[in-house]
Design a protein around this motif. Structure first.
Motif, PDB file in Angstrom:
ATOM      1  N   GLU A 120       0.711  -1.207  -0.050  1.00 29.81           N
ATOM      2  CA  GLU A 120      -0.182   0.227  -0.013  1.00 29.81           C
ATOM      3  C   GLU A 120       0.908   1.412   0.076  1.00 29.81           C
ATOM      4  N   GLU A 121       1.926   1.342   0.710  1.00 28.91           N
ATOM      5  CA  GLU A 121       2.913   2.261   0.781  1.00 28.91           C
ATOM      6  C   GLU A 121       3.529   2.581  -0.420  1.00 28.91           C
ATOM      7  N   GLU A 122       4.015   1.446  -1.104  1.00 19.04           N
ATOM      8  CA  GLU A 122       4.534   1.650  -2.251  1.00 19.04           C
ATOM      9  C   GLU A 122       3.530   2.021  -3.388  1.00 19.04           C
ATOM     10  N   ASP A 123       2.275   1.804  -3.436  1.00 17.47           N
ATOM     11  CA  ASP A 123       1.192   2.096  -4.275  1.00 17.47           C
ATOM     12  C   ASP A 123       0.817   3.702  -4.171  1.00 17.47           C
ATOM     13  N   GLU A 124       0.964   4.115  -2.936  1.00 22.96           N
ATOM     14  CA  GLU A 124       0.778   5.645  -2.712  1.00 22.96           C
ATOM     15  C   GLU A 124       1.619   6.330  -3.275  1.00 22.96           C
ATOM     16  N   VAL A 125       3.219   6.313  -3.650  1.00 20.78           N
ATOM     17  CA  VAL A 125       3.984   6.935  -4.197  1.00 20.78           C
ATOM     18  C   VAL A 125       4.147   6.836  -5.607  1.00 20.78           C
ATOM     19  N   LEU A 126       3.455   5.965  -6.348  1.00 18.72           N
ATOM     20  CA  LEU A 126       3.450   5.824  -7.682  1.00 18.72           C
ATOM     21  C   LEU A 126       2.828   6.910  -8.488  1.00 18.72           C
ATOM     22  N   ALA A 127       3.746   7.536  -9.510  1.00 15.69           N
ATOM     23  CA  ALA A 127       3.028   8.438 -10.151  1.00 15.69           C
ATOM     24  C   ALA A 127       2.381   7.856 -11.437  1.00 15.69           C
ATOM     25  N   VAL A 128       1.279   8.754 -12.016  1.00 16.83           N
ATOM     26  CA  VAL A 128       0.606   8.298 -13.065  1.00 16.83           C
ATOM     27  C   VAL A 128       1.172   7.503 -14.212  1.00 16.83           C
ATOM     28  N   SER A 129       2.186   8.173 -14.739  1.00  9.93           N
ATOM     29  CA  SER A 129       3.084   7.799 -15.808  1.00  9.93           C
ATOM     30  C   SER A 129       3.821   6.303 -15.473  1.00  9.93           C
ATOM     31  N   GLN A 130       4.008   6.142 -14.341  1.00  8.14           N
ATOM     32  CA  GLN A 130       4.715   4.804 -13.682  1.00  8.14           C
ATOM     33  C   GLN A 130       3.759   3.849 -13.843  1.00  8.14           C
ATOM     34  N   ILE A 131       2.380   4.059 -13.271  1.00 10.46           N
ATOM     35  CA  ILE A 131       1.272   3.236 -13.316  1.00 10.46           C
ATOM     36  C   ILE A 131       0.706   2.746 -14.584  1.00 10.46           C
ATOM     37  N   LYS A 132       0.722   3.632 -15.520  1.00  8.65           N
ATOM     38  CA  LYS A 132       0.352   3.369 -16.934  1.00  8.65           C
ATOM     39  C   LYS A 132       1.434   2.419 -17.534  1.00  8.65           C
ATOM     40  N   GLU A 133       2.959   2.723 -17.186  1.00  6.97           N
ATOM     41  CA  GLU A 133       3.975   1.900 -17.831  1.00  6.97           C
ATOM     42  C   GLU A 133       3.787   0.491 -17.429  1.00  6.97           C
ATOM     43  N   GLU A 134       3.464   0.386 -16.149  1.00  6.91           N
ATOM     44  CA  GLU A 134       3.135  -0.975 -15.381  1.00  6.91           C
ATOM     45  C   GLU A 134       1.954  -1.638 -16.065  1.00  6.91           C
ATOM     46  N   LEU A 135       0.846  -0.939 -16.245  1.00  5.67           N
ATOM     47  CA  LEU A 135      -0.309  -1.306 -16.997  1.00  5.67           C
ATOM     48  C   LEU A 135      -0.149  -1.991 -18.195  1.00  5.67           C
ATOM     49  N   TYR A 136       0.438  -1.040 -19.078  1.00  2.00           N
ATOM     50  CA  TYR A 136       0.790  -1.568 -20.487  1.00  2.00           C
ATOM     51  C   TYR A 136       1.904  -2.858 -20.433  1.00  2.00           C
ATOM     52  N   GLU A 137       2.913  -2.890 -19.670  1.00  2.00           N
ATOM     53  CA  GLU A 137       3.291  -3.996 -19.410  1.00  2.00           C
ATOM     54  C   GLU A 137       2.610  -5.417 -18.962  1.00  2.00           C
ATOM     55  N   ALA A 138       1.819  -5.156 -18.069  1.00  2.00           N
ATOM     56  CA  ALA A 138       0.803  -6.173 -17.731  1.00  2.00           C
ATOM     57  C   ALA A 138      -0.166  -6.629 -18.743  1.00  2.00           C
ATOM     58  N   LEU A 139      -0.444  -5.857 -19.736  1.00  2.00           N
ATOM     59  CA  LEU A 139      -1.447  -6.173 -20.656  1.00  2.00           C
ATOM     60  C   LEU A 139      -0.789  -7.044 -21.928  1.00  2.00           C
TER      61      LEU A 139
ATOM     62  N   GLU B  34      -4.231 -14.354 -11.251  1.00  2.00           N
ATOM     63  CA  GLU B  34      -3.042 -13.578 -10.802  1.00  2.00           C
ATOM     64  C   GLU B  34      -2.936 -12.278 -11.626  1.00  2.00           C
ATOM     65  N   LYS B  35      -2.839 -12.604 -13.027  1.00  2.00           N
ATOM     66  CA  LYS B  35      -2.692 -11.457 -13.761  1.00  2.00           C
ATOM     67  C   LYS B  35      -3.818 -10.485 -13.924  1.00  2.00           C
ATOM     68  N   LYS B  36      -5.063 -11.290 -13.618  1.00  2.00           N
ATOM     69  CA  LYS B  36      -6.313 -10.348 -13.610  1.00  2.00           C
ATOM     70  C   LYS B  36      -6.233  -9.277 -12.178  1.00  2.00           C
ATOM     71  N   ALA B  37      -5.827  -9.894 -11.116  1.00  2.00           N
ATOM     72  CA  ALA B  37      -5.649  -9.319 -10.025  1.00  2.00           C
ATOM     73  C   ALA B  37      -4.839  -7.913 -10.180  1.00  2.00           C
ATOM     74  N   GLU B  38      -3.516  -8.138 -10.863  1.00  2.00           N
ATOM     75  CA  GLU B  38      -2.541  -7.405 -11.107  1.00  2.00           C
ATOM     76  C   GLU B  38      -3.116  -6.060 -11.698  1.00  2.00           C
ATOM     77  N   ILE B  39      -3.816  -6.590 -12.923  1.00  2.00           N
ATOM     78  CA  ILE B  39      -4.372  -5.595 -13.780  1.00  2.00           C
ATOM     79  C   ILE B  39      -5.289  -4.518 -13.098  1.00  2.00           C
ATOM     80  N   GLU B  40      -6.294  -5.387 -12.249  1.00  2.00           N
ATOM     81  CA  GLU B  40      -7.253  -4.436 -11.373  1.00  2.00           C
ATOM     82  C   GLU B  40      -6.645  -3.652 -10.689  1.00  2.00           C
ATOM     83  N   ARG B  41      -5.561  -4.074  -9.622  1.00  2.00           N
ATOM     84  CA  ARG B  41      -4.734  -3.089  -8.862  1.00  2.00           C
ATOM     85  C   ARG B  41      -4.354  -1.867  -9.566  1.00  2.00           C
ATOM     86  N   LEU B  42      -3.694  -2.069 -10.722  1.00  2.00           N
ATOM     87  CA  LEU B  42      -3.291  -0.869 -11.336  1.00  2.00           C
ATOM     88  C   LEU B  42      -4.361  -0.016 -11.906  1.00  2.00           C
TER      89      LEU B  42
END
Length: 265
Positions: free
Chosen positions: A69-88, A101-109
């Motif tokens: 949760e702490e790591e998620d709080e500091v993530l910037a939008v650009s980083q989240i989008k980058e991780e989302l594209y990688e997950a897809l 597991e993959k679905k949960a990761e995408i849902e989190r992002l």
């Protein structure tokens, strides 16, 4: 004859030692048995530097829920989008199912993006909504007998899924592109025309109007299963825009399905 009393070593001497060397300015002091660590000092005329030698606690590679949760709080939008594209990558938009597991990761992002939505009232900024969008992820799936009946398992391949929004006309056109092996129908497509009206600051109501399949050869393939095709891809109903920026849109329909789309020409 004089007697000389010999003192036994003291307890302090048993714990530590002081070693000196003639002509050497260095002095080593070593104290041990202090919480199982060793403390050493190197003394010279120029500086005194403490050196601590001890066992470093091993850390688990898996983060705890609080750390995540702490790591998620500091993530910037650009980083989240980058991780989302990688997950897809490699999941074909999720249309034919993905691992939990993959679905949960995408849902989190996706949830992280929604918490950082730069356009909280998207229906008040319709210029950002209009244009053409391409589906890159959805929780809608075509599995089992549905996939077999539609021929999507054998000779029909599903291409781009596009959403064209005409703000001035209040219309949306959903386009599903298909490739059919053996018929060379590179531009075969299924079009669903619908209208929409604003019902809140972040949601619209979509109403189905008509649908067509071109060319005729493709229509002949899907004719028997038109109701099935519409049942899966008909956009009718409530659609809430939960995230919107210049090039990415996230929405949820009335059934709880998630849609992630990127702007395209």
């Amino acid at each position: 004859m004089s007697g000389k009393l010999i003192q036994p070593p003291s307890m302090a001497a048993s714990r530590g030692a002081i070693s000196r060397r003639t002509g050497d300015a260095k002095m080593l002091l070593s104290f041990s048995n202090f919480n199982r660590k060793t403390l050493s000092f190197s003394d010279n005329p120029l500086r005194l530097r403490p050196v601590f030698i001890g066992k470093v606690p091993e850390q688990s590679s898996a983060s705890s829920p609080n750390e995540q949760e702490e790591e998620d709080e500091v993530l910037a939008v650009s980083q989240i989008k980058e991780e989302l594209y990688e997950a897809l990558k490699g999941i074909n938009r999720g249309i034919f199912g993905i691992k939990s597991e993959k679905k949960a990761e995408i849902e989190r992002l996706v949830n992280l993006l929604e918490c950082r939505n730069p356009t909280p009232e998207p229906t008040g900024e319709l210029d950002k909504i209009g244009g053409c969008w391409r589906l890159i992820y959805s929780t809608i799936t075509v599995l089992g007998s549905k996939r077999t009946k539609l021929g999507l398992r054998d000779f029909v391949s599903l291409g781009d899924l596009l959403q064209q929004i005409d703000i001035a006309q209040g219309k949306t056109v959903h386009v599903l592109k298909f490739d059919v092996r053996g018929l060379n129908l590179l531009d075969g497509e299924f079009r669903i025309v619908a209208s929409f009206k604003i019902i809140s600051k972040s949601s619209v109501e979509i109403t189905y109007e008509s649908s067509t399949i071109v060319p005729d050869q493709l229509m002949n393939i899907f004719r028997k299963n038109m109701n099935l095709l519409l049942g899966i891809f008909n956009p009718e109903g409530l659609f809430e825009i939960s995230y919107l920026d210049e090039d990415l849109k996230v929405g949820r329909d009335g059934k709880g399905n998630v849609f992630v789309l990127e702007r395209t020409e």
